[in-house]
Design a protein around this motif. Sequence first.
Motif, PDB file in Angstrom:
ATOM      1  N   LYS A 139       0.828  -1.208   0.000  1.00 30.45           N
ATOM      2  CA  LYS A 139       0.000   0.000   0.000  1.00 30.45           C
ATOM      3  C   LYS A 139       0.866   1.264   0.000  1.00 30.45           C
ATOM      4  O   LYS A 139       0.596   2.224  -0.720  1.00 30.45           O
ATOM      5  CB  LYS A 139      -0.920   0.018   1.223  1.00 30.45           C
ATOM      6  N   ILE A 140       1.901   1.251   0.837  1.00 32.30           N
ATOM      7  CA  ILE A 140       2.779   2.419   0.950  1.00 32.30           C
ATOM      8  C   ILE A 140       3.468   2.705  -0.384  1.00 32.30           C
ATOM      9  O   ILE A 140       3.527   3.848  -0.845  1.00 32.30           O
ATOM     10  CB  ILE A 140       3.838   2.183   2.046  1.00 32.30           C
ATOM     11  N   ILE A 141       3.980   1.646  -1.030  1.00 33.56           N
ATOM     12  CA  ILE A 141       4.663   1.812  -2.313  1.00 33.56           C
ATOM     13  C   ILE A 141       3.702   2.362  -3.366  1.00 33.56           C
ATOM     14  O   ILE A 141       4.055   3.256  -4.151  1.00 33.56           O
ATOM     15  CB  ILE A 141       5.271   0.468  -2.785  1.00 33.56           C
ATOM     16  N   ALA A 142       2.447   1.853  -3.379  1.00 33.48           N
ATOM     17  CA  ALA A 142       1.462   2.313  -4.361  1.00 33.48           C
ATOM     18  C   ALA A 142       1.155   3.796  -4.188  1.00 33.48           C
ATOM     19  O   ALA A 142       1.116   4.563  -5.160  1.00 33.48           O
ATOM     20  CB  ALA A 142       0.180   1.490  -4.243  1.00 33.48           C
ATOM     21  N   ILE A 143       0.942   4.221  -2.918  1.00 29.72           N
ATOM     22  CA  ILE A 143       0.615   5.627  -2.672  1.00 29.72           C
ATOM     23  C   ILE A 143       1.826   6.517  -2.922  1.00 29.72           C
ATOM     24  O   ILE A 143       1.698   7.614  -3.484  1.00 29.72           O
ATOM     25  CB  ILE A 143       0.072   5.807  -1.240  1.00 29.72           C
ATOM     26  N   ALA A 144       3.008   6.043  -2.519  1.00 25.75           N
ATOM     27  CA  ALA A 144       4.224   6.819  -2.768  1.00 25.75           C
ATOM     28  C   ALA A 144       4.434   7.011  -4.272  1.00 25.75           C
ATOM     29  O   ALA A 144       4.798   8.103  -4.731  1.00 25.75           O
ATOM     30  CB  ALA A 144       5.429   6.120  -2.146  1.00 25.75           C
ATOM     31  N   ALA A 145       4.172   5.947  -5.048  1.00 23.93           N
ATOM     32  CA  ALA A 145       4.304   6.047  -6.509  1.00 23.93           C
ATOM     33  C   ALA A 145       3.314   7.055  -7.067  1.00 23.93           C
ATOM     34  O   ALA A 145       3.658   7.874  -7.929  1.00 23.93           O
ATOM     35  CB  ALA A 145       4.082   4.673  -7.149  1.00 23.93           C
ATOM     36  N   LEU A 146       2.082   7.019  -6.561  1.00 18.83           N
ATOM     37  CA  LEU A 146       1.063   7.966  -7.020  1.00 18.83           C
ATOM     38  C   LEU A 146       1.493   9.400  -6.731  1.00 18.83           C
ATOM     39  O   LEU A 146       1.406  10.271  -7.602  1.00 18.83           O
ATOM     40  CB  LEU A 146      -0.271   7.678  -6.336  1.00 18.83           C
ATOM     41  N   VAL A 147       1.954   9.654  -5.514  1.00 15.70           N
ATOM     42  CA  VAL A 147       2.340  11.009  -5.114  1.00 15.70           C
ATOM     43  C   VAL A 147       3.531  11.492  -5.938  1.00 15.70           C
ATOM     44  O   VAL A 147       3.525  12.626  -6.460  1.00 15.70           O
ATOM     45  CB  VAL A 147       2.665  11.055  -3.608  1.00 15.70           C
ATOM     46  N   LEU A 148       4.555  10.665  -6.092  1.00 12.51           N
ATOM     47  CA  LEU A 148       5.760  11.078  -6.820  1.00 12.51           C
ATOM     48  C   LEU A 148       5.474  11.306  -8.302  1.00 12.51           C
ATOM     49  O   LEU A 148       5.915  12.308  -8.882  1.00 12.51           O
ATOM     50  CB  LEU A 148       6.859  10.027  -6.650  1.00 12.51           C
ATOM     51  N   ILE A 149       4.715  10.385  -8.906  1.00 13.30           N
ATOM     52  CA  ILE A 149       4.370  10.543 -10.327  1.00 13.30           C
ATOM     53  C   ILE A 149       3.491  11.777 -10.518  1.00 13.30           C
ATOM     54  O   ILE A 149       3.662  12.552 -11.461  1.00 13.30           O
ATOM     55  CB  ILE A 149       3.669   9.278 -10.862  1.00 13.30           C
ATOM     56  N   ARG A 159       1.494  10.093   8.731  1.00 15.17           N
ATOM     57  CA  ARG A 159       0.839   9.149   7.821  1.00 15.17           C
ATOM     58  C   ARG A 159      -0.389   9.773   7.175  1.00 15.17           C
ATOM     59  O   ARG A 159      -0.641   9.606   5.981  1.00 15.17           O
ATOM     60  CB  ARG A 159       0.442   7.878   8.573  1.00 15.17           C
ATOM     61  N   ILE A 160      -1.169  10.497   7.963  1.00 21.69           N
ATOM     62  CA  ILE A 160      -2.385  11.122   7.438  1.00 21.69           C
ATOM     63  C   ILE A 160      -2.032  12.170   6.384  1.00 21.69           C
ATOM     64  O   ILE A 160      -2.644  12.237   5.317  1.00 21.69           O
ATOM     65  CB  ILE A 160      -3.214  11.739   8.582  1.00 21.69           C
ATOM     66  N   ILE A 161      -1.004  12.987   6.686  1.00 19.13           N
ATOM     67  CA  ILE A 161      -0.587  14.018   5.730  1.00 19.13           C
ATOM     68  C   ILE A 161      -0.126  13.386   4.425  1.00 19.13           C
ATOM     69  O   ILE A 161      -0.510  13.816   3.333  1.00 19.13           O
ATOM     70  CB  ILE A 161       0.537  14.891   6.334  1.00 19.13           C
ATOM     71  N   PHE A 162       0.698  12.347   4.543  1.00 18.09           N
ATOM     72  CA  PHE A 162       1.266  11.750   3.330  1.00 18.09           C
ATOM     73  C   PHE A 162       0.242  10.905   2.576  1.00 18.09           C
ATOM     74  O   PHE A 162       0.023  11.090   1.380  1.00 18.09           O
ATOM     75  CB  PHE A 162       2.487  10.885   3.680  1.00 18.09           C
ATOM     76  N   PHE A 163      -0.396   9.971   3.283  1.00 13.78           N
ATOM     77  CA  PHE A 163      -1.247   9.003   2.596  1.00 13.78           C
ATOM     78  C   PHE A 163      -2.587   9.587   2.154  1.00 13.78           C
ATOM     79  O   PHE A 163      -3.095   9.243   1.090  1.00 13.78           O
ATOM     80  CB  PHE A 163      -1.482   7.776   3.478  1.00 13.78           C
TER      81      PHE A 163
END
Length: 466
Positions: free
Chosen positions: A166-176, A253-257
């Motif tokens: 889940k973390i990798i998916a959201i991190a990918a979404l945010v970075l892209i 976590r709330i801010i990032f995710f």
Amino acid sequence: MYSQAHSGTPVEGEDALRRGLTNRHIQLIAIGGAIGTGLFMGSGKTIHVAGPSIILAYAIIGFMLFFVMRAMGELLLADTKYKSFIDFSADLLGPWAGFFVGWTYWLCWIVTGVADVIAIAGYAQHWWPHLSPWIPVLLCISLFFVLNIVTVKLFGELEFWFALIKIIAIAALVLIGLYMILTGFTAPDGTVASLGHVWNGGDIFPKGVMGFFAGFQIAVFAFVGIELAGTTAAEVKNPERNLPKAINSIPVRIIFFYLLSLIVIMSVTPWNEVIPDKSPFVQMFVLIGIPVAASLVNFVVLTSAASSANSGVFSTSRMVYGLAEKGGAPVSLGKISGNHVPANGLIFSCLCILAAYGVLSLVPTIMGAFTVVTTISAILFMFVWSMILLSYMVYRRKRPELHGKSVYKMPGGVAMCWLVLAFFAFIVVLLTLEADTLNALVYTPLWFVLLAVVYLVIVRKRYHKI
């Protein structure tokens, strides 16, 4: 009242839960609890309903629930006898509170577990359209049982990898998404990615105050499970160090995710173009031309649902174990296996999820019934959160010496408890504004009537004998 012998002392013997979860496990379990399918699949609907103001709604809900977690953290660390919020609510408010909180939390996760296995069956049909939904449901429940029956460490490992996906998916979404914003990515329809879409010309409340409030009704459901770290207290190594770490990381976590992912989604696709019944995560990956986007995100959402269901199986088995230990459930459900796992409680919870799925699968309008049931679950979660706050308020009055010695005091204390309780009351009032949520609100008291009858007729005498 509970006697000291039965107040939850974690004895390192044959009949005790074993502390097998490390800081790595508890951190990821806490993250997994804060990220549900509500974010992946429900964010499209919340954006559609509230527009950019949904960011503010998520921030307010997250802010309030952080204090619930801080109250829970101080209570769990104040007395080593407490294994979960069943223990401190029973000790501070009375045995009835432990009974009500324990069984209500159990029902919360049974309902959530049913929701998750139905979601898993739906996601599996994305790849195999003609597959009977019973096959993935039976496979998943069997898998969760096997993984939970072995050792608590294996559960922690599984949740670690589920949460990591889940973390990798959201991190990918945010970075892209940030890359698309910085490079001025232009969609096929001519829309240029820009933070200006979120600002919306200064009108962050395009659906008005009522749209903003409607966003609260939906967004609060995405946070159920944030308290999950509290049910692992008896099985965490060095809880004095690891529980505060997990709780203190909640704002980040709330801010990032939640907040960053919503800002990125609405920057790439204007809020009024977000399709409410589709995952905005999938839509964004499709926009950038990744051909396997649908399958990729489908896999992520499937693992998210599996993670939630697995957490539900874990927590319900521990709740039943705690209740049985104190006379609030049949004694047989409190037996511990050779691996220090509540095996009978685990079997009972798995069978209940399976039976509930069987009943729901026979209902013609499954999604209509499903909406009401999951709404009831969210209302019950708010009851549990409220009982944590009430327990804290009584603790401050009855145990001032423990509060004085606490190294993890809740910011704001009792005054903050009143503010959060008032916020929950406000959410309940909002639930009366829509027909489906109002129906759920009307039927929810029946559960407490049932618990009251069972407690008064069957359980109370058993509690007084302890």
